[in-house]
Design a protein around this motif. Structure first.
Motif, PDB file in Angstrom:
ATOM      1  N   ALA A 231      17.062  11.435 -38.790  1.00 12.45           N
ATOM      2  CA  ALA A 231      17.707  11.164 -40.077  1.00 12.45           C
ATOM      3  C   ALA A 231      16.966  10.057 -40.829  1.00 12.45           C
ATOM      4  N   ASP A 232      17.374   9.843 -42.074  1.00 14.64           N
ATOM      5  CA  ASP A 232      16.880   8.743 -42.902  1.00 14.64           C
ATOM      6  C   ASP A 232      15.378   8.812 -43.147  1.00 14.64           C
ATOM      7  N   LEU A 233      14.889  10.005 -43.406  1.00 13.41           N
ATOM      8  CA  LEU A 233      13.482  10.172 -43.740  1.00 13.41           C
ATOM      9  C   LEU A 233      13.309  10.260 -45.260  1.00 13.41           C
ATOM     10  N   PRO A 234      12.090  10.109 -45.749  1.00 16.01           N
ATOM     11  CA  PRO A 234      11.861  10.140 -47.200  1.00 16.01           C
ATOM     12  C   PRO A 234      12.301  11.454 -47.833  1.00 16.01           C
ATOM     13  N   ALA A 235      12.656  11.358 -49.098  1.00 13.07           N
ATOM     14  CA  ALA A 235      13.105  12.532 -49.834  1.00 13.07           C
ATOM     15  C   ALA A 235      11.962  13.278 -50.498  1.00 13.07           C
ATOM     16  N   ALA A 236      10.777  12.659 -50.555  1.00 19.29           N
ATOM     17  CA  ALA A 236       9.597  13.297 -51.138  1.00 19.29           C
ATOM     18  C   ALA A 236       8.369  12.740 -50.447  1.00 19.29           C
ATOM     19  N   VAL A 237       7.293  13.530 -50.424  1.00 13.20           N
ATOM     20  CA  VAL A 237       6.067  13.089 -49.759  1.00 13.20           C
ATOM     21  C   VAL A 237       4.868  13.202 -50.692  1.00 13.20           C
ATOM     22  N   TRP A 238       3.956  12.248 -50.527  1.00 11.68           N
ATOM     23  CA  TRP A 238       2.721  12.164 -51.307  1.00 11.68           C
ATOM     24  C   TRP A 238       1.612  12.062 -50.281  1.00 11.68           C
ATOM     25  N   TYR A 239       0.884  13.142 -50.075  1.00 11.31           N
ATOM     26  CA  TYR A 239      -0.084  13.176 -48.989  1.00 11.31           C
ATOM     27  C   TYR A 239      -1.515  13.122 -49.518  1.00 11.31           C
ATOM     28  N   ALA A 240      -2.335  12.329 -48.823  1.00 13.73           N
ATOM     29  CA  ALA A 240      -3.746  12.190 -49.177  1.00 13.73           C
ATOM     30  C   ALA A 240      -4.590  13.088 -48.282  1.00 13.73           C
ATOM     31  N   ARG A 241      -5.244  14.034 -48.897  1.00 15.06           N
ATOM     32  CA  ARG A 241      -6.265  14.821 -48.224  1.00 15.06           C
ATOM     33  C   ARG A 241      -7.336  15.110 -49.276  1.00 15.06           C
ATOM     34  N   TRP A 242      -8.446  14.389 -49.148  1.00 17.39           N
ATOM     35  CA  TRP A 242      -9.494  14.465 -50.149  1.00 17.39           C
ATOM     36  C   TRP A 242     -10.506  15.565 -49.832  1.00 17.39           C
ATOM     37  N   GLY A 243     -11.210  15.975 -50.875  1.00 15.37           N
ATOM     38  CA  GLY A 243     -12.314  16.903 -50.700  1.00 15.37           C
ATOM     39  C   GLY A 243     -11.907  18.335 -50.456  1.00 15.37           C
ATOM     40  N   VAL A 244     -10.668  18.674 -50.788  1.00 17.82           N
ATOM     41  CA  VAL A 244     -10.189  20.048 -50.651  1.00 17.82           C
ATOM     42  C   VAL A 244      -9.587  20.487 -51.981  1.00 17.82           C
ATOM     43  N   LYS A 245      -9.342  21.759 -52.093  1.00 16.77           N
ATOM     44  CA  LYS A 245      -8.693  22.286 -53.288  1.00 16.77           C
ATOM     45  C   LYS A 245      -7.282  21.719 -53.389  1.00 16.77           C
ATOM     46  N   PRO A 246      -6.878  21.218 -54.554  1.00 20.99           N
ATOM     47  CA  PRO A 246      -5.526  20.681 -54.686  1.00 20.99           C
ATOM     48  C   PRO A 246      -4.472  21.746 -54.406  1.00 20.99           C
ATOM     49  N   THR A 247      -3.495  21.392 -53.587  1.00 19.61           N
ATOM     50  CA  THR A 247      -2.460  22.364 -53.226  1.00 19.61           C
ATOM     51  C   THR A 247      -1.135  21.677 -52.947  1.00 19.61           C
ATOM     52  N   LEU A 248      -0.079  22.304 -53.368  1.00 15.70           N
ATOM     53  CA  LEU A 248       1.272  21.843 -53.050  1.00 15.70           C
ATOM     54  C   LEU A 248       1.952  22.770 -52.057  1.00 15.70           C
ATOM     55  N   THR A 249       1.220  23.776 -51.578  1.00 14.08           N
ATOM     56  CA  THR A 249       1.826  24.758 -50.683  1.00 14.08           C
ATOM     57  C   THR A 249       1.051  24.982 -49.397  1.00 14.08           C
ATOM     58  N   ALA A 250      -0.212  24.565 -49.339  1.00 12.67           N
ATOM     59  CA  ALA A 250      -1.048  24.921 -48.192  1.00 12.67           C
ATOM     60  C   ALA A 250      -1.562  23.705 -47.428  1.00 12.67           C
ATOM     61  N   GLU A 251      -0.794  22.619 -47.412  1.00  9.89           N
ATOM     62  CA  GLU A 251      -1.181  21.457 -46.616  1.00  9.89           C
ATOM     63  C   GLU A 251      -0.966  21.771 -45.127  1.00  9.89           C
ATOM     64  N   PRO A 252      -2.012  21.637 -44.294  1.00  7.12           N
ATOM     65  CA  PRO A 252      -1.919  22.067 -42.889  1.00  7.12           C
ATOM     66  C   PRO A 252      -0.823  21.397 -42.063  1.00  7.12           C
ATOM     67  N   VAL A 253      -0.508  20.128 -42.330  1.00  2.46           N
ATOM     68  CA  VAL A 253       0.472  19.454 -41.471  1.00  2.46           C
ATOM     69  C   VAL A 253       1.915  19.706 -41.908  1.00  2.46           C
ATOM     70  N   LEU A 254       2.096  20.388 -43.033  1.00  3.53           N
ATOM     71  CA  LEU A 254       3.439  20.673 -43.522  1.00  3.53           C
ATOM     72  C   LEU A 254       3.745  22.160 -43.414  1.00  3.53           C
ATOM     73  N   ARG A 255       4.920  22.470 -42.924  1.00  2.00           N
ATOM     74  CA  ARG A 255       5.382  23.852 -42.916  1.00  2.00           C
ATOM     75  C   ARG A 255       5.962  24.203 -44.279  1.00  2.00           C
ATOM     76  N   ALA A 256       6.147  25.480 -44.504  1.00  2.00           N
ATOM     77  CA  ALA A 256       6.586  25.944 -45.819  1.00  2.00           C
ATOM     78  C   ALA A 256       7.888  25.289 -46.257  1.00  2.00           C
ATOM     79  N   GLY A 257       8.782  25.034 -45.311  1.00  2.00           N
ATOM     80  CA  GLY A 257      10.076  24.477 -45.677  1.00  2.00           C
ATOM     81  C   GLY A 257      10.133  22.964 -45.730  1.00  2.00           C
ATOM     82  N   ASP A 258       9.041  22.289 -45.403  1.00  2.00           N
ATOM     83  CA  ASP A 258       9.019  20.828 -45.404  1.00  2.00           C
ATOM     84  C   ASP A 258       8.863  20.292 -46.827  1.00  2.00           C
ATOM     85  N   TRP A 259       9.868  19.560 -47.299  1.00  2.00           N
ATOM     86  CA  TRP A 259       9.804  18.959 -48.642  1.00  2.00           C
ATOM     87  C   TRP A 259       9.313  19.988 -49.661  1.00  2.00           C
TER      88      TRP A 259
END
Length: 295
Positions: A231-259
């Motif tokens: 419980a008590d985790l952030p309500a939104a995430v801002w992740y740094a992964r440089w040198g890749v195509k910008p994406t809000l859906t295909a970040e490897p460490v996040l599953r589809a339902g995460d945030w």
């Protein structure tokens, strides 16, 4: 989050207004400034990061940037007219903040930039993980013996600083936790304790706790915690992964339902220099669909 060149490596009602077009690594996308007012908000995984219900949340969807020293109003107005960006990250507080003076970041600056159509992403650089990577952050480590108390104290400080600048309840406040070794329990446990205490305090005071970190360290860590039902985790995430195509859906460490519901920012490029309207800045580039400050 890159605040300066010396810190680079550790760095429901919705109104959608068409703001033109932008190019992201060769892909033409609509640039949409999404101002949404909602009192419900969604979080991570099993809703581990819940949005505050004390005040409505304001959302923005489109391109943004962050830079260490808050630009002056003339630069902001030139960039508003000439650049593809409509959101800006501002380092509003925290004892580990690199650019501490922030001469331009005043209550009037916040009011004027908001009136000019900018969306603000407030960034708080507080105590860092006990095994933070990068010697210049080490003096500001979390004390493992009092991580929870530190989180509460710094959560209060974040709310106070945001309020002093005219950022009202319902604003998202992004806790910046630079890259750390989350594989070590002696590092990961106090860091998570601090984050959760900070989140609870910020949420209790009517603001929206959010989180910035390297995708492969802090973001992977809290994603794992979310899947474990923490419980008590952030309500939104801002992740740094440089040198890749910008994406809000295909970040490897996040599953589809995460945030997944308007709760992600991707910092996809860092320490780049751009000039718009005759004003030059060194920035990090961000793709955004997430909460911003309420003014």
């Amino acid at each position: 989050m890159t605040e300066r060149s010396s810190f680079i490596r550790y760095v429901h009602r919705r109104r959608y207004v068409l703001a033109g077009a932008l190019t992201l690594t060769g892909l033409l996308l609509p640039a949409v400034s999404a101002t949404a007012e909602t009192g419900s908000g969604a979080g991570a995984g099993s809703d581990a990061g819940r949005a505050t219900r004390a005040a409505a949340t304001r959302l923005f969807k489109g391109q943004g940037f962050d830079t260490c020293e808050t630009p002056d109003l003339a630069t902001m107005r030139a960039w508003r007219t000439s650049s593809p960006y409509r959101a800006v990250g501002v380092y509003f507080g925290g004892r580990a903040r690199a650019c501490t003076s922030q001469r331009n970041l005043t209550r009037d600056w916040v009011k004027q930039t908001g009136a000019d159509g900018w969306n603000l992403l407030p960034i708080y650089v507080g105590s860092q993980s006990p095994c933070v990577k990068g010697a210049k952050k080490n003096p500001y480590r979390i004390d493992a013996k009092r991580a929870g108390a530190q989180g509460v104290s710094e959560g209060k400080d974040a709310v106070r600083a945001a309020g002093a600048l005219g950022m009202t309840k319902g604003s998202a406040l992004y806790l910046d936790m630079e890259a750390y070794d989350a594989r070590k329990a002696s590092c990961a446990d106090p860091t998570l304790t601090f984050i959760r205490a900070w989140d609870r305090q910020v949420r209790a005071e009517g603001y929206l706790p959010a989180f910035y970190s390297s995708a492969d360290s802090g973001i992977a860590h809290i994603a794992q915690a979310a899947r474990a039902g923490t419980a008590d985790l952030p309500a939104a995430v801002w992740y740094a992964r440089w040198g890749v195509k910008p994406t809000l859906t295909a970040e490897p460490v996040l599953r589809a339902g995460d945030w997944s519901a308007h709760r992600r920012i991707h910092q996809y490029s860092g320490a780049v220099t751009e000039t718009h309207g005759g004003h030059k800045l060194s920035i990090d580039r961000d793709l955004i669909d997430a909460p911003v400050a309420r003014l």
